[in-house]
Design an enzyme around this catalytic site. Structure first.
Site, mmCIF file in Angstrom:
data_model
loop_
_atom_site.group_PDB
_atom_site.id
_atom_site.type_symbol
_atom_site.label_atom_id
_atom_site.label_comp_id
_atom_site.label_asym_id
_atom_site.label_seq_id
_atom_site.Cartn_x
_atom_site.Cartn_y
_atom_site.Cartn_z
ATOM 1 N N TYR A 118 46.946 3.670 25.975
ATOM 2 C CA TYR A 118 46.509 3.797 27.510
ATOM 3 C C TYR A 118 45.171 4.011 27.789
ATOM 4 O O TYR A 118 44.485 3.091 28.431
ATOM 5 C CB TYR A 118 47.274 4.713 28.216
ATOM 6 C CG TYR A 118 48.684 4.564 28.198
ATOM 7 C CD1 TYR A 118 49.591 3.450 28.892
ATOM 8 C CD2 TYR A 118 49.713 5.313 27.380
ATOM 9 C CE1 TYR A 118 50.902 3.126 28.864
ATOM 10 C CE2 TYR A 118 51.033 5.049 27.235
ATOM 11 C CZ TYR A 118 51.580 3.884 27.813
ATOM 12 O OH TYR A 118 52.902 3.720 27.910
ATOM 13 N N PRO A 131 54.023 -0.687 35.012
ATOM 14 C CA PRO A 131 55.266 -1.395 35.549
ATOM 15 C C PRO A 131 55.549 -1.211 36.877
ATOM 16 O O PRO A 131 55.309 -0.459 37.579
ATOM 17 C CB PRO A 131 56.406 -0.615 34.709
ATOM 18 C CG PRO A 131 55.803 0.211 33.849
ATOM 19 C CD PRO A 131 54.361 0.599 34.279
ATOM 20 N N HIS A 354 51.111 4.030 33.730
ATOM 21 C CA HIS A 354 52.158 4.468 32.803
ATOM 22 C C HIS A 354 51.699 5.619 31.798
ATOM 23 O O HIS A 354 52.532 6.112 31.269
ATOM 24 C CB HIS A 354 52.199 3.053 31.758
ATOM 25 C CG HIS A 354 53.580 3.067 31.161
ATOM 26 N ND1 HIS A 354 54.408 4.159 30.728
ATOM 27 C CD2 HIS A 354 54.482 2.120 30.920
ATOM 28 C CE1 HIS A 354 55.331 3.834 30.149
ATOM 29 N NE2 HIS A 354 55.454 2.493 30.354
ATOM 30 N N SER A 565 62.379 -3.632 26.939
ATOM 31 C CA SER A 565 62.517 -2.266 27.352
ATOM 32 C C SER A 565 64.146 -2.069 28.181
ATOM 33 O O SER A 565 64.338 -2.923 29.168
ATOM 34 C CB SER A 565 61.590 -1.699 28.198
ATOM 35 O OG SER A 565 61.825 -0.463 28.217
HETATM 36 N N1 COA Z 1 81.573 1.300 21.265
HETATM 37 C C1 COA Z 1 81.825 1.482 22.818
HETATM 38 N N2 COA Z 1 80.862 2.111 23.668
HETATM 39 C C2 COA Z 1 79.543 2.388 23.035
HETATM 40 C C3 COA Z 1 79.495 1.890 21.696
HETATM 41 C C4 COA Z 1 80.349 1.537 20.791
HETATM 42 N N3 COA Z 1 80.195 1.025 19.475
HETATM 43 N N4 COA Z 1 77.856 2.022 21.269
HETATM 44 C C5 COA Z 1 77.314 2.532 22.245
HETATM 45 N N5 COA Z 1 78.550 2.797 23.454
HETATM 46 C C6 COA Z 1 78.529 3.228 24.768
HETATM 47 C C7 COA Z 1 77.477 4.607 24.918
HETATM 48 O O1 COA Z 1 78.737 5.591 24.838
HETATM 49 C C8 COA Z 1 77.020 4.550 26.193
HETATM 50 O O2 COA Z 1 78.166 4.818 27.248
HETATM 51 P P1 COA Z 1 77.754 5.237 29.010
HETATM 52 O O3 COA Z 1 77.563 3.742 29.562
HETATM 53 O O4 COA Z 1 79.044 5.694 29.137
HETATM 54 O O5 COA Z 1 76.456 6.096 28.893
HETATM 55 C C9 COA Z 1 76.744 3.002 26.714
HETATM 56 O O6 COA Z 1 77.665 2.293 25.615
HETATM 57 C C10 COA Z 1 75.371 2.639 26.302
HETATM 58 O O7 COA Z 1 74.750 2.700 24.859
HETATM 59 P P2 COA Z 1 74.033 1.709 24.279
HETATM 60 O O8 COA Z 1 73.831 0.706 24.804
HETATM 61 O O9 COA Z 1 74.206 1.839 22.726
HETATM 62 O O10 COA Z 1 72.419 2.256 24.650
HETATM 63 P P3 COA Z 1 71.932 3.607 24.830
HETATM 64 O O11 COA Z 1 72.260 4.207 25.866
HETATM 65 O O12 COA Z 1 72.257 4.446 23.449
HETATM 66 O O13 COA Z 1 70.256 3.267 24.679
HETATM 67 C C11 COA Z 1 68.110 3.111 23.956
HETATM 68 C C12 COA Z 1 69.724 2.847 23.709
HETATM 69 C C13 COA Z 1 67.391 2.613 22.889
HETATM 70 C C14 COA Z 1 67.626 2.158 25.285
HETATM 71 C C15 COA Z 1 67.985 4.702 24.241
HETATM 72 O O14 COA Z 1 68.244 5.114 23.174
HETATM 73 C C16 COA Z 1 66.352 4.989 24.693
HETATM 74 O O15 COA Z 1 65.941 5.166 23.747
HETATM 75 N N6 COA Z 1 66.091 4.808 25.894
HETATM 76 C C17 COA Z 1 64.768 5.092 26.369
HETATM 77 C C18 COA Z 1 64.184 3.794 26.541
HETATM 78 C C19 COA Z 1 62.933 4.056 27.413
HETATM 79 O O16 COA Z 1 62.288 5.002 27.483
HETATM 80 N N7 COA Z 1 62.867 3.059 28.364
HETATM 81 C C20 COA Z 1 61.446 3.069 29.053
HETATM 82 C C21 COA Z 1 60.314 2.869 28.402
HETATM 83 S S1 COA Z 1 58.904 3.454 29.765
HETATM 84 C C1 HC5 Z 2 60.090 1.315 35.267
HETATM 85 C C2 HC5 Z 2 60.055 1.331 33.676
HETATM 86 C C3 HC5 Z 2 59.673 0.302 33.004
HETATM 87 C C4 HC5 Z 2 59.607 0.239 31.588
HETATM 88 C C5 HC5 Z 2 58.283 0.429 31.199
HETATM 89 C C6 HC5 Z 2 58.398 0.390 29.384
HETATM 90 O O1 HC5 Z 2 59.271 0.089 28.856
HETATM 91 O O2 HC5 Z 2 56.803 0.405 28.888
HETATM 92 C C7 HC5 Z 2 56.867 0.510 27.378
HETATM 93 C C8 HC5 Z 2 56.537 2.120 27.255
HETATM 94 C C9 HC5 Z 2 56.555 2.136 25.564
HETATM 95 O O3 HC5 Z 2 56.067 3.262 25.209
HETATM 96 O O4 HC5 Z 2 57.592 1.775 24.836
HETATM 97 C C10 HC5 Z 2 55.885 -0.230 26.998
HETATM 98 N N1 HC5 Z 2 56.473 -1.820 27.347
HETATM 99 C C11 HC5 Z 2 56.208 -2.302 28.695
HETATM 100 C C12 HC5 Z 2 55.206 -2.955 26.382
HETATM 101 C C13 HC5 Z 2 57.762 -2.192 26.699
#
Ligand code: COA
Ligand code: HC5
Length: 637
Positions: A118, A131, A354, A565
């Site tokens: 950043y 974002p 961000h 994402s």
């Molecule tokens: N069978 C049935 N259900 C399942 C399953 C399977 N094999 N695997 C997963 N599920 C269910 C989960 O229990 C969960 O249930 P819910 O809807 O009741 O919560 C749902 O499906 C979603 O799971 P999944 O799709 O596997 O994703 P996740 O919630 O584990 O998310 C990531 C995965 C990578 C997105 C998460 O670990 C993460 O890191 N999130 C943060 C990302 C982030 O910070 N983004 C912004 C950046 S700025």
């Molecule tokens: C309102 C949430 C938008 C999501 C923003 C996001 O996923 O940013 C990522 C941050 C990171 O460290 O992975 C970077 N990305 C936009 C380049 C995927």
């Protein structure tokens, strides 16, 4: 152009060794002075981010390169990696130094990450880093409705702030493990400040006189609005309405210089202008009021009427960059960590800078606000008088005026270049993959791989954000969605000579491979931040940067044509961001139970990419994958 998530690569010669002395200009770790008790106990109980074993990362790096580099390149890189990790080699030395850093810091990565991803990044934050978040269209269509909704929204944010201040925010969990809550303390009363080579962040939320005002911007004019009465109570929604009406009435004429547009410039340019802007005391005080404010509220001017998908995409553009200088791009202060944006036609959302936090805390705050605005009623309490909002003044020299014109021009070029498509995939959501016992996120990621392959006949380096918040001060690592298994699946899927049973087997393997990578990433065992750490140490110690970091494969691995994402939310909203490379796509999705919201972006100047076509191909891939599962009985076992 290098997107943030590509620029941690290659440019070794150009990157200066970072001397991360005292990171006073960084996001401040929660101080013990005001935040205490529950919060600190929780934070202390969290594990530290581990340093993965060197050999493991080397092996996983080679595996990750397989689907995205040529055979000859891979052979060459294998040699470099062997050399790197051999006993007594660069890798071993750097690994030891990294382990030492890990034992001496709260989190060996987070300061580096904020810096590299950043604060050292010099492209505009607009489109390239910050974002947008688009809420469902709200139920108002005029200025009066806009103001009333805005008042409720302010009250909702302040209600959430109370939970932050009282430390009553419920701790979040992922897979049964508690998450680091630090980011919640970084999003209010904070702001990015442009520097000449590197930016910084200020956070006023825990200063002895924590801010009591927000900034409101209307017709490109900024106002300070005190949101607390003199007795310390919060302004009521009715009081806020009166104040907002006053602001709008006193800024009906668009007769001020649109100083906010300066925040859309590339960071070096804005850093230089900033220095001359704040030489003047009036300007310095005005800028400081914005920086200190709890958040910024942008009351946007009316836009031409559109409907349906077009409205959603247009709203995403409003949230991401404001539509250009003739629309709302100057009705912003893009350095501000949190900006809520409300149009006159029910358009509503946010933009966030961000550096201090990831999407999920912002989304949790917004979910709370939406829920609050639905509950709260207007017109029930007598309106007490409160101090008048103060207009912020700027003295604009001819030089700054020239910079404003240049910023407008560049913003308009960027706005023209960005293609943003919001689409709702209505056929199914998390429900269908779950029926087939597949991770919905992995299913969607495999569909993205299939869509890309269908359009380009090869796989590309793909980034998905994984949260590291299971660790103290954790930010993100990369899930590399292009795997050997996804490569095998996408190659076979459209081959009519292959049996469906084989296709299903490959689909299952691809989904499992993705889930495996996800688990490894969220538990701190992925490769990207580890490699970054090793490279940062080499730069810091001013030793020759090991050849694996100047290798073509490494730059290919970081050229993310798919930057993706998942950001889930309770509210039916969609988040959006720009591509991180010129010939790439930014794909943000929010899987709900029975539908999925997608925002896909690309650049118009790139002839190879087309956001609408990609979004359409993703829809097709999801449908075809479901059809395959439905038509292949084995899949139901
Ligand atoms: N069978 C049935 N259900 C399942 C399953 C399977 N094999 N695997 C997963 N599920 C269910 C989960 O229990 C969960 O249930 P819910 O809807 O009741 O919560 C749902 O499906 C979603 O799971 P999944 O799709 O596997 O994703 P996740 O919630 O584990 O998310 C990531 C995965 C990578 C997105 C998460 O670990 C993460 O890191 N999130 C943060 C990302 C982030 O910070 N983004 C912004 C950046 S700025
Ligand atoms: C309102 C949430 C938008 C999501 C923003 C996001 O996923 O940013 C990522 C941050 C990171 O460290 O992975 C970077 N990305 C936009 C380049 C995927």
């Amino acid at each position: 152009m290098w997107g943030i998530w590509s620029r941690t690569v290659v440019k070794v010669g150009m990157a200066k060794p970072c001397s991360f002395v005292k990171p006073c200009h960084l996001v401040k770790p929660v101080s013990a002075t005001r935040i205490s008790g529950r919060y600190l106990t929780h934070q202390k109980g969290l594990p530290s981010l581990p340093v993965p074993p060197l050999q493991q990362t080397c092996e996983r790096y080679i595996a990750a390169l397989e689907p995205i580099v040529e055979t000859e390149e891979l052979k060459y890189t294998k040699k470099l990696v062997d050399e790197f990790q051999k006993a007594g080699g660069d890798g071993e030395r750097l690994q030891r130094a990294l382990e030492k850093r890990a034992s001496n810091t709260e989190n060996w990565l987070s300061d580096w990450w904020v810096q590299v991803a950043y604060l050292d990044y010099r492209l505009p934050v607009v489109v390239h880093s910050s974002p947008g978040l688009v809420l469902p269209r709200m139920n108002f269509t005029d200025k009066q409705g806009q103001i009333r909704f805005a008042a409720k929204l302010i009250a909702g944010v302040l209600d959430f702030k109370m939970m932050i201040d009282n430390e009553t925010l419920p701790v979040e969990f992922m897979g049964g493990k508690p998450l680091c809550m630090n980011q919640y303390y970084q999003v209010l009363s904070s702001c990015r400040i442009p520097g000449l080579k590197r930016d910084s962040i200020v956070n006023h939320s825990r200063s002895s006189s924590s801010p009591k005002h927000i900034t409101v911007v209307h017709n490109c004019q900024f106002f300070v609005l005190d949101v607390y009465n003199s007795d310390g109570t919060l302004l009521s929604v009715d009081q806020l309405c009166v104040q907002l009406e006053h602001i709008c009435n006193s800024s009906q004429q668009n007769n001020s210089e649109p100083v906010g547009i300066l925040t859309t410039s590339d960071r070096d340019t804005w850093g230089r202008t900033y220095q001359s802007l704040i030489k003047d005391k009036i300007n310095k005080d005005s800028v400081s009021a914005i920086q200190r404010s709890i958040f910024t509220l942008c009351l946007d001017g009316a836009m031409p009427q559109v409907s349906g998908d077009v409205h959603r995409s247009r709203s995403a553009v409003q949230m991401l960059h404001g539509g250009g200088s003739q629309w709302n791009s100057a009705n912003r202060w893009f350095d501000k960590t949190l900006q809520f944006i409300i149009g006159e036609d029910g358009t509503c959302g946010a933009n966030y800078e961000h550096a201090p936090a990831e999407g999920p805390p912002i989304v949790a705050l917004i979910d709370h606000v939406v829920e609050y605005t639905r509950r709260i009623e207007l017109g029930k309490t007598p309106v007490k008088s409160s101090s008048m909002p103060q207009k912020l003044h700027f003295k604009i020299t001819p030089e700054i005026k020239r910079d404003i014109e240049e910023a407008k021009h560049k913003m308009d070029i960027l706005a023209q270049d960005l293609d943003m498509r919001v689409v709702v995939f209505e056929e199914f959501g998390k429900n269908v993959p779950k029926t087939y016992k597949m991770s919905p996120d992995a299913f969607i990621q495999v569909a993205l791989q299939l869509a890309f392959y269908r359009m380009y006949q090869h796989s590309c380096a793909t980034y998905e954000s994984a949260s590291l918040r299971m660790f103290r001060l954790g930010r993100t690592d990369t899930i590399r969605s292009a795997s050997r298994a996804s490569g095998e699946f996408v190659k076979v899927f459209d081959n009519p000579s292959k049996q469906n049973t084989e296709k299903v087997e490959l689909l299952e393997k691809a989904v499992q491979a993705h889930r495996w990578y996800t688990n490894m990433a969220i538990s701190g065992q992925a490769i990207d931040r580890h490699l970054l750490g090793l490279k940062m140490l080499a730069l810091e110690q001013q030793i020759t940067v090991p050849p694996i970091f100047t290798d073509k494969s490494y730059s290919k691995a970081l050229h993310y044509r798919l930057s993706t994402s998942q950001v889930p939310s309770k509210t039916d909203c969609v988040m959006c961001f720009g591509p991180v490379v010129t010939n790439g796509y930014g794909v943000c999705y929010n899987p709900m139970d029975d539908h999925i919201n997608f925002a896909v972006s690309s650049f118009n100047t790139c002839k190879e990419t087309d956001a609408a076509a990609f979004a359409q191909t993703v829809k097709g891939a999801l449908l075809d994958m479901r059809t395959l599962l439905e038509e292949t009985p084995k899949a139901r076992l």
